[in-house]
Design a protein around this motif. Structure first.
Motif, short mmCIF file in Angstrom:
data_model
loop_
_atom_site.label_atom_id
_atom_site.label_comp_id
_atom_site.label_asym_id
_atom_site.label_seq_id
_atom_site.Cartn_x
_atom_site.Cartn_y
_atom_site.Cartn_z
N VAL A 216 0.84 -1.20 0.00
CA VAL A 216 0.00 0.00 0.00
C VAL A 216 0.88 1.24 0.00
O VAL A 216 2.04 1.22 0.42
N GLY A 217 0.29 2.33 -0.48
CA GLY A 217 0.97 3.62 -0.45
C GLY A 217 -0.03 4.69 -0.08
O GLY A 217 -1.18 4.40 0.26
N ARG A 218 0.37 5.92 -0.18
CA ARG A 218 -0.49 7.05 0.19
C ARG A 218 -1.83 7.00 -0.55
O ARG A 218 -2.88 7.20 0.05
N GLY A 219 -1.79 6.76 -1.82
CA GLY A 219 -3.03 6.80 -2.61
C GLY A 219 -3.27 5.58 -3.44
O GLY A 219 -4.00 5.64 -4.45
N ASN A 220 -2.68 4.45 -3.07
CA ASN A 220 -2.81 3.28 -3.93
C ASN A 220 -2.67 1.98 -3.14
O ASN A 220 -2.28 1.98 -1.97
N ALA A 221 -2.96 0.88 -3.82
CA ALA A 221 -2.76 -0.45 -3.26
C ALA A 221 -2.45 -1.40 -4.40
O ALA A 221 -2.88 -1.19 -5.55
N ARG B 52 -4.68 4.04 4.20
CA ARG B 52 -3.95 2.99 3.50
C ARG B 52 -4.75 1.68 3.56
O ARG B 52 -4.84 0.95 2.57
N ASN B 53 -5.34 1.40 4.71
CA ASN B 53 -6.16 0.20 4.85
C ASN B 53 -7.40 0.26 3.97
O ASN B 53 -7.84 -0.76 3.43
N LEU B 54 -7.97 1.45 3.83
CA LEU B 54 -9.12 1.60 2.95
C LEU B 54 -8.74 1.31 1.50
O LEU B 54 -9.50 0.66 0.77
N ASN B 55 -7.57 1.80 1.07
CA ASN B 55 -7.11 1.51 -0.29
C ASN B 55 -7.05 0.00 -0.52
O ASN B 55 -7.53 -0.51 -1.55
N MET B 56 -6.47 -0.73 0.44
CA MET B 56 -6.34 -2.17 0.29
C MET B 56 -7.68 -2.88 0.41
O MET B 56 -7.94 -3.87 -0.29
N THR B 57 -8.54 -2.40 1.28
CA THR B 57 -9.86 -3.01 1.44
C THR B 57 -10.67 -2.93 0.16
O THR B 57 -11.34 -3.89 -0.24
N ILE B 58 -10.60 -1.80 -0.51
CA ILE B 58 -11.30 -1.63 -1.79
C ILE B 58 -10.76 -2.60 -2.82
O ILE B 58 -11.52 -3.31 -3.50
N LEU B 59 -9.45 -2.67 -2.95
CA LEU B 59 -8.83 -3.56 -3.94
C LEU B 59 -9.13 -5.02 -3.62
O LEU B 59 -9.43 -5.81 -4.52
N HIS B 60 -9.06 -5.40 -2.36
CA HIS B 60 -9.33 -6.79 -1.96
C HIS B 60 -10.76 -7.18 -2.33
O HIS B 60 -11.01 -8.25 -2.89
N ALA B 61 -11.73 -6.31 -2.03
CA ALA B 61 -13.13 -6.60 -2.30
C ALA B 61 -13.39 -6.79 -3.79
O ALA B 61 -14.11 -7.71 -4.21
#
Length: 206
Positions: free
Chosen positions: A127-132, A171-180
């Motif tokens: 993850v990064g500031r604006g991405n995953a 950062r967790n939100l970025n990853m949560t979106i991508l995971h879903a």
């Protein structure tokens, strides 16, 4: 009187067109971000209205990944699942989700861009500031030979230009979106064991 009615009709048609051109996150690419994901997308992007995009992004991604896998090449470009372009945004302000087929050597624990950090999910995740970014593998009856050589999938999410803070929450939100969204893809592909992805996102720094 006739002209007045005509003007009202035209105004109504123009309004309908605008409503179809601009939609909320829950509708931007069909149902890709339906449910709680829509609020997450709005939160990380800082926008609530986006240019409406084709709802067939999933179909294109599945077709591109299958074609890439069947080609026998080590990697393939894949396709964009959903492009996030806010209403009134600059041409450069684009986020969204894309999936491609990655080559084995693309997965490395070293050499991540500045500001990126590894997570523990999948073959590799970061993850990064604006991405995953999420790498995982798919074994499916839809992919002949995948039981011996799985389809290697790389998913990427970018939120575009945003004033949202660079915090663990975001950062967790970025990853949560991508995971879903990745789970939706593995279901379309019929990947065994959800492509090795957990039902709930693993948000643990490595």
């Amino acid at each position: 009187m006739t002209m007045g009615v005509g003007s009202v009709a035209c105004a109504s048609e123009d309004k309908d067109k605008e409503e179809k051109v601009f939609v909320g996150a829950a509708e931007v690419c069909g149902d890709v971000f339906a449910g709680p994901l829509a609020e997450m997308v709005e939160k990380v992007t800082g926008d609530k209205v986006f240019f409406a995009k084709s709802p067939k992004g999933m179909e294109r991604v599945v077709a591109a990944l299958k074609e890439g896998y069947e080609s026998g090449r080590p990697w393939a470009a894949g396709d964009i699942l959903c492009l996030l372009r806010p209403k009134g945004a600059k041409q450069t302000d684009e986020g969204g989700v894309k999936f491609s087929m990655y080559a084995p050597q693309d997965v490395e624990d070293e050499g991540l861009p500045a500001g990126q950090e590894l997570y523990t999910m999948g073959v590799q995740s970061s993850v990064g500031r604006g991405n995953a970014s999420l790498y995982f593998e798919c074994v499916s009856p839809q992919l002949k030979g995948s039981d011996a050589t799985p389809l290697r999938i790389h998913g990427g999410f970018g939120r575009g230009e945003s004033d949202a803070p660079d915090s663990r929450e975001y950062r967790n939100l970025n990853m949560t979106i991508l995971h879903a969204v990745s789970l939706k893809l593995v279901r379309e592909l019929g990947c065994e064991n959800n492509g090795g992805l957990p039902r709930s996102p693993a948000l643990t720094p490595k």
